[in-house]
Design an enzyme around this catalytic site. Structure first.
Site, PDB file in Angstrom:
ATOM      1  N   ARG A 175      19.593  -0.396  20.788  1.00 42.50           N
ATOM      2  CA  ARG A 175      19.333   0.170  19.466  1.00 42.50           C
ATOM      3  C   ARG A 175      18.028  -0.415  18.958  1.00 42.50           C
ATOM      4  NH1 ARG A 175      20.459  -3.142  15.310  1.00 42.50           N
ATOM      5  NH2 ARG A 175      21.347  -5.170  15.822  1.00 42.50           N
ATOM      6  N   ARG A 252      11.329 -14.707  33.024  1.00 41.68           N
ATOM      7  CA  ARG A 252       9.972 -14.457  32.573  1.00 41.68           C
ATOM      8  C   ARG A 252       9.466 -15.772  31.999  1.00 41.68           C
ATOM      9  NH1 ARG A 252       6.430 -11.067  33.870  1.00 41.68           N
ATOM     10  NH2 ARG A 252       5.636 -10.600  31.796  1.00 41.68           N
TER      11      ARG A 252
END
Length: 371
Positions: A175, A252
């Site tokens: 969302r 990452r």
């Protein structure tokens, strides 16, 4: 504590999980030793003072929570200020407010009412006619339309992940926060702020009267360290703990460039996001604004996302199907341990906000001490 061992707990890592656990164990009469491979305590919340400014060495840390108990807990060590996170985004020399709200929609389209903004977004989404989003790009477009996606999401997300949005899975964006009010407060949480005097004050409060040894690599003398304590609290990489038996988990990483400028105010805001793919960094942090500083100079940090390698610091777990499957194998080994507690972002292989790490540590304490 057994006769042969010097400590009840050896805590590997002095970040928030390890510091909270050690503090709570000490309160219960236990003796702890904390070791950390870095030359400072506090993990990623560590601040370095430069020109009288508390510089967040490992990226912006903004404390926010709806949990009054956790808010009261951190404020028992250091008072927090009233800082509210209101970042702005810069795209092709134009500024936009974040999160997406009526200010943003006015900046994009000149609309002034919530209904006008809703109609604009809906018409853009309908024109695309995306039925089943197959990647992040299609998912974002189906939620918000092309204008917001192209200017404020696409480039930033591609820099974060180091790959095209069409190569990223749709589930990354479940969302998107959209507000039809003129409210620039990034977080919805009731409590928000920065420790007055920086995060080191919080860590110092947690570690008061606890022995801490810095610049120590646990893995270089693992057996000797283990022999010192009855129980190990491990907050490092879980795959490293098990000698990468099932392969390396992926992350990452980030690179930080800190700059001191001989001006009082560099950008007028603590956080400015740069959402073009062509600009190599994702954001610039101006640290003094976290504490409403008035120092004559300023310190800014440019944040560059990077591919992670074993020489770099792991920041964000990549919770895709492959890594999740690998982590589950390590977790099964961890669940069988009787005198090792695993906790924190690296040991649990999940992204945590600060309040969540503290909550996780307090929960582990209550389970461990059977309270």
């Amino acid at each position: 504590m057994s006769l042969s061992r010097e400590y009840d707990y050896l805590v590997v890592g002095s970040g928030l999980f390890g510091s909270v656990f050690a503090h709570e164990a000490k309160k219960r009469g236990k003796k702890c030793l904390i070791i950390d491979k870095r030359d400072h305590a506090g993990g990623n919340v560590y601040c370095k003072e430069v020109e009288g400014i508390n510089v967040h060495q490992y990226g912006a840390h903004i404390f926010h929570t709806n949990d009054k108990q956790i808010w009261d807990y951190v404020n028992s060590f250091v008072e927090f200020n009233r800082y509210t996170n209101t970042p702005v985004a810069l795209y092709k020399d134009k500024l936009y407010n974040l999160p997406f709200n009526m200010n943003t929609f006015y900046q994009l389209w000149g609309v002034k009412t919530p209904q006008e903004a809703k109609d604009k977004i809906q018409s853009q989404i309908e024109a695309l006619d995306i039925k089943e989003p197959s990647n992040l790009e299609e998912q974002a477009l189906s939620l918000i339309g092309p204008d917001i996606y192209e200017k404020l999401i696409k480039g930033y997300t591609e820099k974060q992940w180091g790959r095209s949005a069409t190569e990223l899975p749709a589930f990354i964006i479940k969302r998107l926060p959209v507000r039809f009010t003129y409210d620039n407060n990034y977080f919805n949480d009731k409590y928000q702020g920065i420790p007055i005097g920086g995060y080191n004050k919080l860590v110092e409060g947690l570690l008061k009267d606890i022995e801490v040894r810095l610049s120590v690599d646990y893995f270089e003398n693992r057996e000797e360290w283990n022999a010192l304590a009855d129980t190990i609290v491990f907050t490092g990489k879980i795959d490293q703990y098990y000698n990468y038996e099932f392969g390396q988990l992926e992350y990452r990483s980030l690179k930080f460039e800190h700059e001191t400028h001989d001006v009082e105010n560099y950008q007028g805001n603590a956080v400015v996001n740069y959402t073009e793919r062509e600009v190599p960094f994702t954001r610039i942090i101006e640290h003094k604004h976290f504490e409403f500083g008035t120092q004559p100079k300023t310190v800014v940090t440019k944040e560059y996302p990077e591919e992670w390698t074993s020489e770099k610091e792991p920041y964000y777990p990549i919770n895709d199907a492959k890594n999740t499957s690998t982590f589950k194998k390590y977790q099964e080994l961890a669940d069988k341990e009787t005198n090792v507690i695993f906790g924190g972002r690296l040991a649990e292989y999940r992204y945590y906000d600060m309040h969540q790490i503290i909550g996780s540590a307090l929960k582990q304490v209550s389970v461990h001490f059977q309270e």
